[in-house]
Design a protein around this motif. Structure first.
Motif, PDB file in Angstrom:
ATOM      1  N   TYR A   8      -0.511   4.757  -1.168  1.00 52.83           N
ATOM      2  CA  TYR A   8      -1.649   4.737  -0.238  1.00 52.83           C
ATOM      3  C   TYR A   8      -1.132   4.693   1.200  1.00 52.83           C
ATOM      4  O   TYR A   8      -1.327   3.708   1.913  1.00 52.83           O
ATOM      5  CB  TYR A   8      -2.561   3.552  -0.515  1.00 52.83           C
ATOM      6  CG  TYR A   8      -3.184   3.568  -1.883  1.00 52.83           C
ATOM      7  CD1 TYR A   8      -4.165   4.498  -2.208  1.00 52.83           C
ATOM      8  CD2 TYR A   8      -2.799   2.664  -2.855  1.00 52.83           C
ATOM      9  CE1 TYR A   8      -4.744   4.520  -3.460  1.00 52.83           C
ATOM     10  CE2 TYR A   8      -3.362   2.662  -4.115  1.00 52.83           C
ATOM     11  CZ  TYR A   8      -4.341   3.603  -4.419  1.00 52.83           C
ATOM     12  OH  TYR A   8      -4.905   3.618  -5.655  1.00 52.83           O
ATOM     13  N   ARG A  36       2.518   1.938  -3.331  1.00 53.54           N
ATOM     14  CA  ARG A  36       1.593   2.440  -4.355  1.00 53.54           C
ATOM     15  C   ARG A  36       1.053   3.832  -4.008  1.00 53.54           C
ATOM     16  O   ARG A  36       0.150   4.335  -4.660  1.00 53.54           O
ATOM     17  CB  ARG A  36       0.452   1.456  -4.547  1.00 53.54           C
ATOM     18  CG  ARG A  36       0.907   0.181  -5.228  1.00 53.54           C
ATOM     19  CD  ARG A  36      -0.255  -0.775  -5.457  1.00 53.54           C
ATOM     20  NE  ARG A  36       0.100  -1.898  -6.308  1.00 53.54           N
ATOM     21  CZ  ARG A  36       0.803  -2.942  -5.951  1.00 53.54           C
ATOM     22  NH1 ARG A  36       1.292  -3.013  -4.739  1.00 53.54           N
ATOM     23  NH2 ARG A  36       1.057  -3.921  -6.789  1.00 53.54           N
ATOM     24  N   TRP A  88      -2.165   6.219   3.839  1.00 49.34           N
ATOM     25  CA  TRP A  88      -3.243   6.109   4.827  1.00 49.34           C
ATOM     26  C   TRP A  88      -3.665   4.655   5.016  1.00 49.34           C
ATOM     27  O   TRP A  88      -3.937   4.224   6.123  1.00 49.34           O
ATOM     28  CB  TRP A  88      -4.439   6.983   4.427  1.00 49.34           C
ATOM     29  CG  TRP A  88      -5.062   6.539   3.123  1.00 49.34           C
ATOM     30  CD1 TRP A  88      -4.718   6.954   1.868  1.00 49.34           C
ATOM     31  CD2 TRP A  88      -6.093   5.570   2.960  1.00 49.34           C
ATOM     32  NE1 TRP A  88      -5.475   6.304   0.926  1.00 49.34           N
ATOM     33  CE2 TRP A  88      -6.338   5.448   1.563  1.00 49.34           C
ATOM     34  CE3 TRP A  88      -6.846   4.789   3.830  1.00 49.34           C
ATOM     35  CZ2 TRP A  88      -7.294   4.588   1.040  1.00 49.34           C
ATOM     36  CZ3 TRP A  88      -7.796   3.931   3.311  1.00 49.34           C
ATOM     37  CH2 TRP A  88      -8.016   3.836   1.922  1.00 49.34           C
ATOM     38  N   LEU A  89      -3.706   3.912   3.914  1.00 46.99           N
ATOM     39  CA  LEU A  89      -4.080   2.499   3.992  1.00 46.99           C
ATOM     40  C   LEU A  89      -2.984   1.685   4.688  1.00 46.99           C
ATOM     41  O   LEU A  89      -3.266   0.794   5.481  1.00 46.99           O
ATOM     42  CB  LEU A  89      -4.360   1.944   2.597  1.00 46.99           C
ATOM     43  CG  LEU A  89      -4.859   0.501   2.525  1.00 46.99           C
ATOM     44  CD1 LEU A  89      -6.137   0.320   3.334  1.00 46.99           C
ATOM     45  CD2 LEU A  89      -5.070   0.092   1.076  1.00 46.99           C
ATOM     46  N   SER A 143       0.833  -1.204   0.000  1.00 50.35           N
ATOM     47  CA  SER A 143       0.000   0.000   0.000  1.00 50.35           C
ATOM     48  C   SER A 143       0.868   1.254   0.000  1.00 50.35           C
ATOM     49  O   SER A 143       0.601   2.201  -0.736  1.00 50.35           O
ATOM     50  CB  SER A 143      -0.925   0.015   1.219  1.00 50.35           C
ATOM     51  OG  SER A 143      -1.783  -1.084   1.200  1.00 50.35           O
TER      52      SER A 143
END
Length: 144
Positions: free
Chosen positions: A60, A58, A62-63, A55
């Motif tokens: 992301y 990529r 926060w994820l 994550s």
């Protein structure tokens, strides 16, 4: 108290005299159970770490943070369960794999101890490498 009585009272204690020999003896008695427990623990620990890393790679973030925050208590519960099961196996008690997931009552003390050990070790490494190594070794079994 004679010698026979004193040794029989300490049968449930962990023998530190020859841990490899003792560990191999226990493994030979319960190979399938121990391999299964190890694979479950590794899988459950690896999946959130891998997902968080993917994550973040990529974009992301926060994820990644969410997966990490959710994964930490899950990993702690599994680690506590694994410790409890391994101690029961050492004592010759019967175990069930589902007991791996039934350790939530120790979660807070385990997490607090883990954080404290991590902070003390990190501070020791920041002061100089040798104090960090000392604290790391000295506190390595604090969660037990």
């Amino acid at each position: 108290m004679n010698h026979h009585q004193s040794t029989s009272q300490h049968d449930s204690e962990i023998n530190l005299g020859n841990p490899l020999k003792n560990g191999w003896r226990i493994f030979k008695r319960y190979p399938i159970l121990l391999i299964t427990l190890s694979l479950i623990y590794i899988s459950i620990s690896f999946i959130p770490s891998y997902a968080a890393g993917q994550s973040a790679a990529r974009g992301y973030d926060w994820l990644s943070i969410l997966i990490t925050v959710v994964g930490i208590p899950i990993d702690a519960i599994i680690a506590i369960g694994l410790i409890k099961l391994l101690l029961k196996i050492h004592r010759g008690e019967s175990v069930r794999i589902r007991e791996l997931f039934s350790s939530d009552r120790y979660i807070w003390s385990f997490l607090i101890t883990s954080i404290a050990v991590g902070l003390v070790t990190m501070i020791g490494f920041m002061l100089f490498i040798l104090p960090g190594i000392y604290f790391w070794i000295r506190l390595s079994f604090a969660q037990y």
